[in-house]
Design an enzyme around this catalytic site. Structure first.
Site, PDB file in Angstrom:
ATOM      1  CG  ASP A  89      -2.177   1.066   1.073  1.00 33.96           C
ATOM      2  OD1 ASP A  89      -2.324   1.412   0.029  1.00 33.96           O
ATOM      3  OD2 ASP A  89      -3.115   1.393   2.328  1.00 33.96           O
ATOM      4  CG  ASP A 124      -5.012   5.906  -4.580  1.00 34.83           C
ATOM      5  OD1 ASP A 124      -4.579   5.160  -3.529  1.00 34.83           O
ATOM      6  OD2 ASP A 124      -7.006   5.109  -3.955  1.00 34.83           O
ATOM      7  CB  CYS A 274     -14.278 -20.297  18.718  1.00 35.38           C
ATOM      8  SG  CYS A 274     -13.140 -20.993  16.465  1.00 35.38           S
ATOM      9  CB  CYS A 276     -10.747 -22.238  14.849  1.00 33.18           C
ATOM     10  SG  CYS A 276      -9.470 -20.976  16.225  1.00 33.18           S
ATOM     11  CB  CYS A 279      -9.922 -21.097  19.755  1.00 34.60           C
ATOM     12  SG  CYS A 279     -10.955 -20.245  19.827  1.00 34.60           S
TER      13      CYS A 279
HETATM   14 ZN   LIG Z   1     -11.330 -19.809  17.375  1.00 34.04          ZN
END
Ligand SMILES: [Zn+2]
Length: 643
Positions: A89, A124, A274, A276, A279
């Site tokens: 960026d 920009d 969660c 995932c 976690c």
């Molecule tokens: Zn998680």
């Protein structure tokens, strides 16, 4: 630079984007890596999460003594320890956050080249949503001038051509159209972060769609600043290929966890359910007890897992042709997102251009917003303009199970014998009996308990249709006289009505001539082949109830219907291949009919309009003419028989 579309679902696409650092499979998200604080090290982003591209900020590097020297000396890939594609960026976002930046466009483009950025960005001007139209228009002039300079300077670095224009749709489209003519490699849609922060999703939809209208389909489109899992399905549905997220780390630093239905503060959460990998093994209590640094690490990774699993789901739904359904489910997570989904209905005419003729599997209606899908718009358009009733009177039936012809077999026959064309009032609007098996009428599922919008739209469409067809008399299905004596051939009526609907009345007329014979399946009793004057012109597909065009039918169209209708015109190099039955590739297409839609039957011809093959279009005209790789028409082999 090559961007290839592998699969598509409307504007959404699964693509392969080749950069000098490797291939990015799109849709893809680029995590934003702050060169000063690597919350998750780039090496781990690559190895553990599978990210093949990231974004970092060249403006921060340039202004950090130490980092700057190291970047210039070793290059960005070594500085960050990342083997994939690195996008940079330019400092534009810093100017939005903190006011003017003290650098010039030339300096920033040169610096990005010098540190070995794979995809650099022009400096920009960030167009704020509250800007006046004049202020916005003036700043676009400057952005375009800077863009031209950046294109001239870029060398072998790719360059981002950022579409600006605040919330003004005409300015967005115009800016995009001008950028499309420049030597740009990727098109970010910029200036949208404030819209997302303020939950102005309806305007975000306007901004993205108007930008897409002007852009060249052969370049990936990047929705700058969009990376929340809840918005990915909607953004992909609008044809955005790249996303980025700084929030995964920023949110983690203040204990905020991203989920597909929103962002939750650790302090407010009642449980941590969660699964995932980050976690796993933690409870809410044990997570809260960690030190701040440890917690940030886990939450940042949790946020990344939410993003990657949602992106994987988005890709799967694109492959299955069901992305509308996923977007409709996701947009129910927040009323503002629902506004975005509802706003899409206003862009139905543009969306219809890339809406496939049919999809595999049934269309699921998830609520009244589904009525905004372009398939509803297409059906209503075509039934009004392409249907020719076989009689001048109509009998109206309520929907009573599918397929209508089986459920109402005796009633439909009674109606026709009495001279009344049976019309069923469906959620799509009026369905003449002979069209009841075409996509999406037969291949759709609606709840049995209907909603008010469906009832009133179906009523209105049926009323308009009756008016338009000019029926002399319209009765209810229970008023049909018993003693009708009209003779009719239901198979021929059906065969012609489907051809009218699919190809248009003039094209169908060009094919249907002389004696029509219908070959039906002995097993199912359904139409399989249409023979006209002894020639097999069309085969009907059992799956979507639509036709496959046979070479004999195609030649009749070429004789009577002027070019470029239904045609894809290829150059001489590909003539021998296509006539042997090989696919027609986009880079060899000279021209095509602008009315071709994905999955539609087309005729591939040479520059002199000579017949080469029939097949199904995978791309629309603008894509065929601009993409440098990929199949434009899936050509049918020699015999041409799919049925
Ligand atoms: Zn998680």
């Amino acid at each position: 630079m090559v961007f290839e579309i592998l699969r598509r679902d409307g504007l959404a696409r699964i693509g392969r984007f080749q950069t000098r650092a490797g291939v990015i499979e799109t849709p893809a998200l680029l995590p934003v890596v702050n060169p000063k604080i690597a919350t998750v090290p780039p090496r781990e982003l690559y190895d553990e999460f599978g990210f093949r591209a990231l974004i970092t900020n060249s403006y921060i590097i340039k202004n950090s003594p130490g980092l700057k020297e190291k970047a210039l000396e070793e290059g960005l890939h070594k500085l960050l320890d990342f083997d994939g594609t690195i996008m940079t960026d330019s400092g534009t976002f810093q100017s939005h956050m903190y006011g003017e930046v003290e650098v010039t466009n030339e300096e920033m483009v040169q610096f990005q080249k010098d540190i070995g950025s794979d995809i650099g960005t022009v400096l920009d001007i960030f167009t704020e949503p509250y800007w006046t139209k004049q202020q916005t228009a003036d700043s676009i002039v400057t952005t375009l001038e800077r863009m031209q300079v950046a294109c001239d300077m870029k060398g072998d670095m790719m360059i981002n051509g950022v579409v600006q224009g605040s919330v003004y749709q005409d300015l967005r489209e115009d800016c995009a159209r001008k950028m499309a003519t420049m030597d740009v490699d990727v098109h970010p849609i910029g200036g949208v972060v404030p819209l997302m922060e303020q939950y102005r999703y309806a305007e975000l939809v306007d901004v993205v769609i108007s930008s897409k209208k002007g852009l060249n389909p052969n370049r990936p489109v990047h929705l700058f600043g969009a990376g929340h899992p809840m918005v990915l399905a909607l953004a992909a549905l609008m044809g955005c290929d790249l996303f980025d997220s700084a929030s995964y780390a920023k949110f983690a630093r203040d204990d905020r966890m991203m989920f597909i239905d929103g962002t939750y503060r650790l302090a407010d959460m009642q449980s941590l359910d969660c699964n995932c990998p980050a976690c796993r093994g933690y409870t809410l209590e044990s997570l809260r007890k960690l030190t701040r640094d440890e917690r940030t690490k886990i939450i940042a990774r949790h946020n990344l897992y939410q993003i990657t699993s949602e992106l994987a789901l988005v890709r799967r739904y694109i492959r299955e042709g069901r992305l509308w359904e996923l977007a409709e489910m996701r947009c129910r997570a927040h009323p503002a997102l629902l506004d975005g989904l509802r706003r899409l209905k206003e862009h139905k005419a543009f969306l219809e251009r890339t809406e496939p003729i049919s999809r595999d599997g049934a269309m699921f209606y998830t609520g009244s917003e589904s009525r905004g899908r372009p398939i509803f718009h297409r059906y209503a358009e075509r039934i009004m303009t392409r249907y020719v009733p076989p009689t001048d009177k109509a009998a109206i039936f309520p929907e009573g199970g599918k397929p209508y012809n089986r459920v109402y077999f005796n009633e439909f026959d009674k109606a026709m014998r009495a001279g009344y064309t049976p019309i069923v009032m469906s959620p799509f609007g009026p369905v003449p009996a002979e069209l009841d098996e075409i996509y999406p009428l037969a291949q759709s599922l609606f709840p049995e308990i209907t909603d008010a919008e469906t009832v009133s739209e179906s009523d209105n469409l049926t009323f308009d249709f009756i008016e338009r067809m000019g029926f002399k008399e319209v009765i209810e299905y229970d008023e049909i006289p018993e003693d009708g004596t009209m003779e009719y051939d239901p198979d021929v009526i059906r065969a012609k009505a489907i051809a009218n609907y699919q190809f248009g009345v003039d094209v169908a007329d060009a094919m249907f001539r002389g004696k029509i014979d219908i070959v039906k399946s002995r097993k199912t009793g359904k139409i399989r082949n249409v023979i006209s004057d002894g020639e097999h012109i069309l085969s009907l597909r059992a799956g979507d109830g639509l036709y496959t065009l046979r070479p004999e039918g195609a030649v009749r169209i070429l004789e009577r219907i002027p070019s470029p209708r239904m045609r894809v015109i290829v150059n001489d190099d590909s003539v021998p291949f296509v006539s042997e039955g090989r696919n027609a590739f986009a880079q060899f297409v000279l021209d095509a009919d602008d009315e071709i839609r994905p999955m539609e039957e087309v005729i591939v011809v040479d520059k002199d309009d000579k017949f080469l093959a029939t097949g199904r279009a995978l791309l629309i005209k603008s894509e065929m003419k601009s993409l440098k790789k990929g199949i434009a028409v899936k050509v049918r082999t020699g015999s041409g028989d799919e049925a």
